[in-house]
Design an enzyme around this catalytic site. Structure first.
Site, PDB file in Angstrom:
ATOM      1  N   ASN A 187     -10.216  -2.967  -7.312  1.00  8.53           N
ATOM      2  CA  ASN A 187      -9.390  -1.938  -7.971  1.00  8.53           C
ATOM      3  C   ASN A 187      -9.899  -1.529  -9.359  1.00  8.53           C
ATOM      4  O   ASN A 187      -9.479  -0.500  -9.891  1.00  8.53           O
ATOM      5  CB  ASN A 187      -7.927  -2.395  -8.090  1.00  8.53           C
ATOM      6  CG  ASN A 187      -7.159  -2.344  -6.789  1.00  8.53           C
ATOM      7  OD1 ASN A 187      -6.208  -3.078  -6.572  1.00  8.53           O
ATOM      8  ND2 ASN A 187      -7.564  -1.463  -5.868  1.00  8.53           N
TER       9      ASN A 187
ATOM     10  N   ASP B 237       0.832  -1.208   0.000  1.00 10.94           N
ATOM     11  CA  ASP B 237       0.000   0.000   0.000  1.00 10.94           C
ATOM     12  C   ASP B 237       0.868   1.260   0.000  1.00 10.94           C
ATOM     13  O   ASP B 237       1.995   1.245   0.485  1.00 10.94           O
ATOM     14  CB  ASP B 237      -0.905  -0.018   1.235  1.00 10.94           C
ATOM     15  CG  ASP B 237      -2.132   0.861   1.047  1.00 10.94           C
ATOM     16  OD1 ASP B 237      -2.322   1.399  -0.059  1.00 10.94           O
ATOM     17  OD2 ASP B 237      -2.893   1.020   2.017  1.00 10.94           O
TER      18      ASP B 237
HETATM   19  C1  FPP Z   1      -1.808   0.180  -3.435  1.00 11.82           C
HETATM   20  O1  FPP Z   1      -1.364   1.521  -3.373  1.00 11.82           O
HETATM   21  C2  FPP Z   1      -1.156  -0.481  -4.551  1.00 11.82           C
HETATM   22  C3  FPP Z   1      -1.817  -1.024  -5.613  1.00 11.82           C
HETATM   23  C4  FPP Z   1      -3.280  -1.017  -5.722  1.00 11.82           C
HETATM   24  C5  FPP Z   1      -1.079  -1.622  -6.737  1.00 11.82           C
HETATM   25  C6  FPP Z   1       0.122  -2.426  -6.361  1.00 11.82           C
HETATM   26  C7  FPP Z   1       0.786  -2.847  -7.604  1.00 11.82           C
HETATM   27  C8  FPP Z   1       2.122  -2.787  -7.835  1.00 11.82           C
HETATM   28  C9  FPP Z   1       3.107  -2.344  -6.820  1.00 11.82           C
HETATM   29  C10 FPP Z   1       2.665  -3.235  -9.146  1.00 11.82           C
HETATM   30  C11 FPP Z   1       2.810  -4.730  -9.106  1.00 11.82           C
HETATM   31  C12 FPP Z   1       3.764  -5.201 -10.079  1.00 11.82           C
HETATM   32  C13 FPP Z   1       4.243  -6.460 -10.110  1.00 11.82           C
HETATM   33  C14 FPP Z   1       5.361  -6.715 -11.022  1.00 11.82           C
HETATM   34  C15 FPP Z   1       3.725  -7.568  -9.305  1.00 11.82           C
HETATM   35  P1  FPP Z   1      -2.416   2.703  -3.576  1.00 11.82           P
HETATM   36  O2  FPP Z   1      -2.443   3.060  -5.009  1.00 11.82           O
HETATM   37  O3  FPP Z   1      -3.740   2.288  -3.026  1.00 11.82           O
HETATM   38  O4  FPP Z   1      -1.750   3.809  -2.700  1.00 11.82           O
HETATM   39  P2  FPP Z   1      -2.496   4.943  -1.881  1.00 11.82           P
HETATM   40  O5  FPP Z   1      -3.294   4.251  -0.804  1.00 11.82           O
HETATM   41  O6  FPP Z   1      -1.372   5.743  -1.331  1.00 11.82           O
HETATM   42  O7  FPP Z   1      -3.349   5.702  -2.843  1.00 11.82           O
END
Ligand code: FPP
Length: 245
Positions: free
Chosen positions: A68, A20
């Site tokens: 998502n 996250d």
């Molecule tokens: C949550 O942060 C993260 C995600 C929804 C996406 C996670 C995906 C990756 C790190 C890429 C994965 C790649 C591979 C190669 C497996 P958020 O966007 O909800 O953050 P926030 O809460 O700060 O808005």
């Protein structure tokens, strides 16, 4: 289940991570949210190597949840591109490092080309004996249980199984994580302390670790900090300490 002792500490055999904070990390730097995801994807690859070197046997990361899809179309597209790129570009590295990749989640809703590249990577690496790397894409714990229950119900409808004969092992065998031991440690980055529909069945006895560090800043030192905290835990699985009988 624990994989091995290193420097007198137990290395969890299976670590699951809710990655996250990509968006917040980007916002703090005046960058678009997608820049956070890009950096986050680089961190995943590094942590996979670090976890492997530490002796972790299974690493499962939450890359894209069933919820998502409600994000802006541009962000969904960027995340899918990162995942596509990983599937298409990591074969050589997985072979070199003996990594077995498995995608968990409902793959049928993904673009056909992404499904195809997942199949290629899974098939090519399935016999690798190093770290097992599970990537959760279009994954939801409730959705996983629902799909598993439907498949079990079909066995009852066909007369193959009786309802009263269903066991916990049979349910586990109908989940996307079939054959993978339950996580010992679940790490969630960037302050939030919730499970967000991740590995609901599998985390029945998992130890949870939360850190304020945003996923793009997560590194080997943070991973080791989580493992050290895990070593302070007393896992009783609902029972008592051995000295308390
Ligand atoms: C949550 O942060 C993260 C995600 C929804 C996406 C996670 C995906 C990756 C790190 C890429 C994965 C790649 C591979 C190669 C497996 P958020 O966007 O909800 O953050 P926030 O809460 O700060 O808005």
């Amino acid at each position: 289940m624990c994989s091995e002792m290193k420097k007198d500490r137990i290395i969890p055999a299976h670590i699951a991570i809710i990655m996250d904070g990509n968006g917040r990390w980007a916002k703090r730097r005046g960058l678009p949210r997608t820049a956070g995801h890009k950096k986050g994807a680089e961190v995943v690859e590094q942590i996979l190597e670090d976890a492997d070197h530490l002796g972790v046997r299974y690493l499962t990361v939450y890359a894209f949840s069933t919820e998502n899809w409600s994000r802006p179309a541009m962000e969904v597209k960027a995340l899918m591109s990162l995942l596509r790129r990983y599937m298409e570009s990591s074969l050589v590295k997985c072979e070199k490092n003996n990594v077995a990749v498995r995608v968990i989640g409902d793959k049928t809703k993904l673009d056909k080309d992404l499904q195809a590249s997942i199949r290629v990577l899974e098939e090519a690496t399935k016999d690798n004996t190093g770290i097992h790397f599970q990537i959760a894409i279009n994954y939801g714990g409730r959705d996983e249980i629902l799909r598993g229950v439907r498949n079990l119900a079909k066995r009852i409808e066909s007369g193959e199984t009786k309802a009263d004969d269903i066991t916990e092992e049979m349910i586990a065998a109908h989940l996307d994580t079939a054959g993978i031991p339950d996580p010992d440690l679940l790490i969630r980055t960037c302050k939030e302390q919730r499970i967000s529909n991740f590995l609901l069945w599998e985390c029945a006895y998992t130890e949870f670790y939360y850190t304020d560090v945003a996923w793009p800043d997560f590194d080997k030192a943070e991973l080791e900090r989580a493992i050290d905290a895990y070593n302070q835990r007393d896992r009783r699985y609902g029972g008592l300490d051995s000295g308390e009988q």
